[in-house]
Scaffold this motif. Structure first.
Motif, PDB file in Angstrom:
ATOM      1  N   ALA A   1      -1.143 -10.218  12.785  1.00 53.36           N
ATOM      2  CA  ALA A   1       0.197  -9.645  12.622  1.00 53.36           C
ATOM      3  C   ALA A   1       0.822  -9.207  13.943  1.00 53.36           C
ATOM      4  O   ALA A   1       1.628  -8.277  13.978  1.00 53.36           O
TER       5      ALA A   1
ATOM      6  N   ALA B   1       1.496 -11.959   3.281  1.00 53.40           N
ATOM      7  CA  ALA B   1       1.166 -10.579   2.926  1.00 53.40           C
ATOM      8  C   ALA B   1       1.378 -10.358   1.431  1.00 53.40           C
ATOM      9  O   ALA B   1       2.307 -10.907   0.840  1.00 53.40           O
TER      10      ALA B   1
ATOM     11  N   CYS C   1       1.576  -7.021  -1.168  1.00 57.14           N
ATOM     12  CA  CYS C   1       1.649  -5.558  -1.197  1.00 57.14           C
ATOM     13  C   CYS C   1       0.750  -4.952  -2.282  1.00 57.14           C
ATOM     14  O   CYS C   1       0.367  -5.630  -3.231  1.00 57.14           O
TER      15      CYS C   1
ATOM     16  N   CYS D   1       3.510  -1.607   2.255  1.00 59.52           N
ATOM     17  CA  CYS D   1       4.808  -2.279   2.383  1.00 59.52           C
ATOM     18  C   CYS D   1       5.918  -1.253   2.169  1.00 59.52           C
ATOM     19  O   CYS D   1       6.036  -0.733   1.045  1.00 59.52           O
TER      20      CYS D   1
ATOM     21  N   TYR E   1       4.643  -3.970   6.013  1.00 59.99           N
ATOM     22  CA  TYR E   1       4.470  -5.375   5.637  1.00 59.99           C
ATOM     23  C   TYR E   1       5.470  -5.749   4.550  1.00 59.99           C
ATOM     24  O   TYR E   1       6.052  -4.883   3.882  1.00 59.99           O
TER      25      TYR E   1
ATOM     26  N   LEU F   1       2.138 -14.286   8.097  1.00 57.31           N
ATOM     27  CA  LEU F   1       1.649 -13.471   9.204  1.00 57.31           C
ATOM     28  C   LEU F   1       1.407 -14.308  10.454  1.00 57.31           C
ATOM     29  O   LEU F   1       1.008 -15.469  10.376  1.00 57.31           O
TER      30      LEU F   1
ATOM     31  N   LEU G   1      -5.445  -4.694  10.312  1.00 57.70           N
ATOM     32  CA  LEU G   1      -4.017  -5.003  10.461  1.00 57.70           C
ATOM     33  C   LEU G   1      -3.286  -3.849  11.139  1.00 57.70           C
ATOM     34  O   LEU G   1      -3.469  -2.686  10.758  1.00 57.70           O
TER      35      LEU G   1
ATOM     36  N   ARG H   1       3.406  -4.142  12.890  1.00 57.36           N
ATOM     37  CA  ARG H   1       3.286  -5.592  12.772  1.00 57.36           C
ATOM     38  C   ARG H   1       4.482  -6.307  13.392  1.00 57.36           C
ATOM     39  O   ARG H   1       5.546  -5.716  13.589  1.00 57.36           O
TER      40      ARG H   1
ATOM     41  N   TRP I   1       6.562 -10.396  13.361  1.00 56.28           N
ATOM     42  CA  TRP I   1       6.736 -11.591  12.534  1.00 56.28           C
ATOM     43  C   TRP I   1       7.114 -12.783  13.399  1.00 56.28           C
ATOM     44  O   TRP I   1       7.723 -12.633  14.455  1.00 56.28           O
TER      45      TRP I   1
END
Length: 697
Positions: free
Chosen positions: A411, A467, A469, A474, A477, A483, A557, A561, A563
């Motif tokens: 991530a 991902a 949740c 989240c 995420y 990811l 993780l 994060r 993207w």
């Protein structure tokens, strides 16, 4: 990676070779010229004062000789039962003297189990055939003066510049058993355990054969057994350590002698005799000065030649070449187990284009595991990744010098402070509902393909990872978002010039040069031990426990994060990453209170360490090792569909805020011993296994 550096004596060796040892020379002076001017009492006093210096030299030489010996302990090979769908995939090397933590003897509640291991080689030829059903020993070896270790499939000799540690046959579990496994290099002439020739099953090792299709044939041959060497990179710089100790504990030879000549000796000798002695000592102190000067020059020369001898090796999945800062070890074909094999070996391998063979029987005969080529399964994505759908996957093994540690960060597509990016890409794994377990793999963001490999032939398949949740947090995420992942290395900092300019100290030079580091994940905690630096604290994630095609290992993780290109929502065939929970209700003590809570994790960096190792069935470290943390060995439930890995979870784990409600996901259960191929005693049926994570300088 087991990376060890030993600091060796050069200055004292030179001094001994040219002039005799420091001790012998000093004794000569004390019993010769000095005796004529000083009384017996004063000579004896001087001899005692010199003793601390000479003892340092002798101790350094003694420790050097002891450290050159490799450390090894014969042990038992253990692992999950071959019929268990939820097997922990990797073998363990279990000590003969296990330690225990809190435990409940007997099989109580939901757990995973560790068994002994056996060879399944009855349908092979030669010596390997004779050890069918024998129990498998193992030994953990420590080799100093090496900077990197790597297992190369389909080779029985080393690439140029590497040293062979041992070679053997590639083995794994049977392809159609329920339990996933890993590819393991078994010595070409294996030993057995006394009294272990009766089949009791447990973890089983079968030879691995090539299977054509996505795998290029030639150079590979259908049904031919693959070999494997373990090799070490000889990338070690010979450095001073005894002289540093001498400086620290007693001051330099020159300073000591000058002190004596202008101090104690002056009171007993006339100025003329003191001056004469000073001239006689000058030849000895000149040797020391010359040795130090030559040492510094040699260090500079070695650094220029080798560009520092702390190195890392990684595989760049999806590319044929290495980044510009790295050296290519070999470029090859990505291989692995077939996607519908229940007993798949979970990890991909980078197979060389020029394979070597050992003893073999061509054709698919008897019980075996198989290695296939690999393809991208990215048709439901977009952009460039969509274009490579069904193409075969290349790979490149890369070596980077002047680095001390390498780590894969999920991530993320950029580096943490102080780290250098090697490459970034997408997190990929097998399809979640295929029978074969897999591992999370970082595939380059703009992957290459192999010529003639655009027709779907299946084999090992790489899918994007999204991902999922609850319990995965989240935000940050996002449900159904793909990811990214980065491969990062930490700089190995060396500056001889700076050390000379700022301090002039050999000790400072050595501290810079030996700045090797290790990185490990402390599962179940939010913080690192006091001796370690925090890289990042995050959430433990992994595959869902009912998914046949689970990626087996947990990931730490990050909370912040990043993207890449993505398409939100669960669209098309993918693998998924969920949060993780403790499943400890059947245990006792504090571990029972964290049942169903979400699992924390933290990635830690320890400097001036060369290797970090998980030791099962130990809660203390072996002599010479430093404890990072200890806890309980945990894995998935043996009867679940998803394969897992053995993981050392902190003995007093933390939990995540708001994560006490069971949401099911990646689940961690305690691991118990199971007798049979596993020797009892010293192991005890149904007793929970502890673990220790230890590091070594």
């Amino acid at each position: 990676m087991d990376i060890l550096m030993v600091l060796l004596l050069v200055v004292v060796t030179q001094a001994e070779t040219n002039t005799g040892s420091c001790k012998e020379m000093l004794q000569g002076y004390l019993t010769g010229q000095l005796s004529s001017a000083l009384g017996a009492y004063q000579v004896e006093a001087l001899r005692k004062e010199f003793k601390s210096f000479t003892d340092v030299i002798e101790k350094s030489m003694r420790e050097f000789k002891e450290n050159m010996k490799s450390e090894e302990k014969i042990r038992y090979t253990g692992g999950s039962h071959y019929t268990h769908k939820g097997a922990a995939v990797e073998p363990l090397c279990l000590p003969k003297n296990p330690e225990w933590g809190l435990y409940n003897d007997g099989y109580n509640g939901a757990n995973n189990y560790v068994y002994g291991a056996e060879y399944e080689t009855g349908e092979f030829t030669g010596y390997i055939k004779t050890i069918e059903d024998h129990d498998v020993p193992c030994v953990v070896c420590l080799v100093r003066r090496k900077s990197v270790v790597k297992m190369f499939p389909a080779r029985k000799t080393c690439y140029n510049g590497w040293t062979l540690e041992y070679h053997g046959y590639l083995m794994a579990g049977y392809h159609n058993h329920n339990a996933g496994t890993t590819y393991t290099c078994i010595d070409h002439h294996p030993d057995t355990l006394h009294g272990g020739s009766t089949s009791k099953y447990g973890r089983l090792f079968y030879p691995v054969e090539a299977a054509c299709g996505s795998l290029k044939c030639p150079p590979y041959v259908a049904g031919k057994e693959l070999v494997f060497p373990w090799t070490m990179g000889i990338l070690i710089l010979v450095l001073l350590f005894a002289a540093t100790q001498a400086e620290t504990n007693a001051g330099s030879c020159k300073d000591m002698l000058q002190g004596y000549l202008t101090g104690q000796l002056s009171s007993a000798l006339g100025a003329y005799k003191v001056e004469a002695l000073r001239r006689e000592f000058k030849s000895f102190t000149g040797v020391i000065e010359k040795s130090i000067k030559e040492f510094k020059e040699n260090v500079k020369s070695e650094l220029k030649t080798h560009t520092s001898n702390s190195s890392v090796v990684y595989t760049r999945w999806g590319k044929k070449t290495c980044p510009s800062n790295a050296e290519l070890v070999h470029s090859g074909f990505t291989g692995g187990s077939y996607h519908n094999h229940k007993g798949a070996a979970v990890e991909p391998l980078c197979l060389p284009r020029n394979p070597e063979w050992g003893m073999y029987t061509d054709g698919h005969d008897g019980y075996r595991n198989y290695i296939h080529g690999a393809e991208y399964e990215s048709g439901s994505f977009r952009g460039y990744m969509k274009k490579v759908h069904n193409n075969d996957v290349p790979c490149a093994v890369c070596l980077v010098r002047q680095r001390s540690v390498i780590n894969m960060f999920p991530a993320r597509k950029t580096c943490y402070k102080g780290w250098t990016l090697e490459y970034h890409g997408y997190l990929m794994a097998g399809y979640y509902d295929h029978p074969a377990g897999t591992t999370y793999t970082c595939v380059d963001s703009r992957p290459d393909t192999l010529a003639g490999g655009s027709v779907g032939k299946d084999g090992k398949l790489f899918y994007m990872v999204e991902a999922t949740c609850n319990p995965l947090k989240c935000p940050p995420y996002v449900e159904g978002r793909e990811l990214t992942m980065t491969i990062l290395v930490l700089l190995f900092l060396v500056s001889v010039t700076q050390a000379e300019t700022n301090t002039g100290s050999c000790k400072d030079m050595l501290q810079d040069i030996s700045n090797s580091s290790v990185v490990y994940t402390r599962w179940g905690k939010k913080t690192c031990p006091s001796n370690a630096e925090l890289v990042h604290s995050g959430f433990t994630g992994g595959s869902f426990y009912t998914h046949n095609g689970a990626a087996v290992e947990p990931l730490c993780l990050p909370r912040n994060r990043e993207w890449g290109l993505y398409s939100d929502g669960h669209d098309g065939p993918k693998n998924y990453i969920h949060g993780a929970e403790y499943e400890t209700n059947s245990f006792k003590g504090y571990m029972k209170t964290v049942h169903d809570h979400d699992v924390t994790c933290v990635v830690c960096l320890v400097r001036q360490r060369s290797v970090v190792q998980l030791f099962p069935a130990r809660k203390t470290c072996y002599k010479g090792w430093t404890l990072e943390y200890h806890g309980y060995l945990m894995a998935g439930y043996y009867g679940h569909d998803a394969g897992t890995t053995f993981t050392c979870v902190e003995s007093h784990p933390d939990t995540l805020h708001g994560g006490s409600k069971s949401k099911r996901c990646y689940l961690l259960y305690l691991v118990e011993a199971t007798c049979g191929s596993l020797k009892c005693p010293p192991y005890v049926e149904g007793r929970e296994i502890v673990c220790a994570v230890c590091s070594k300088k």
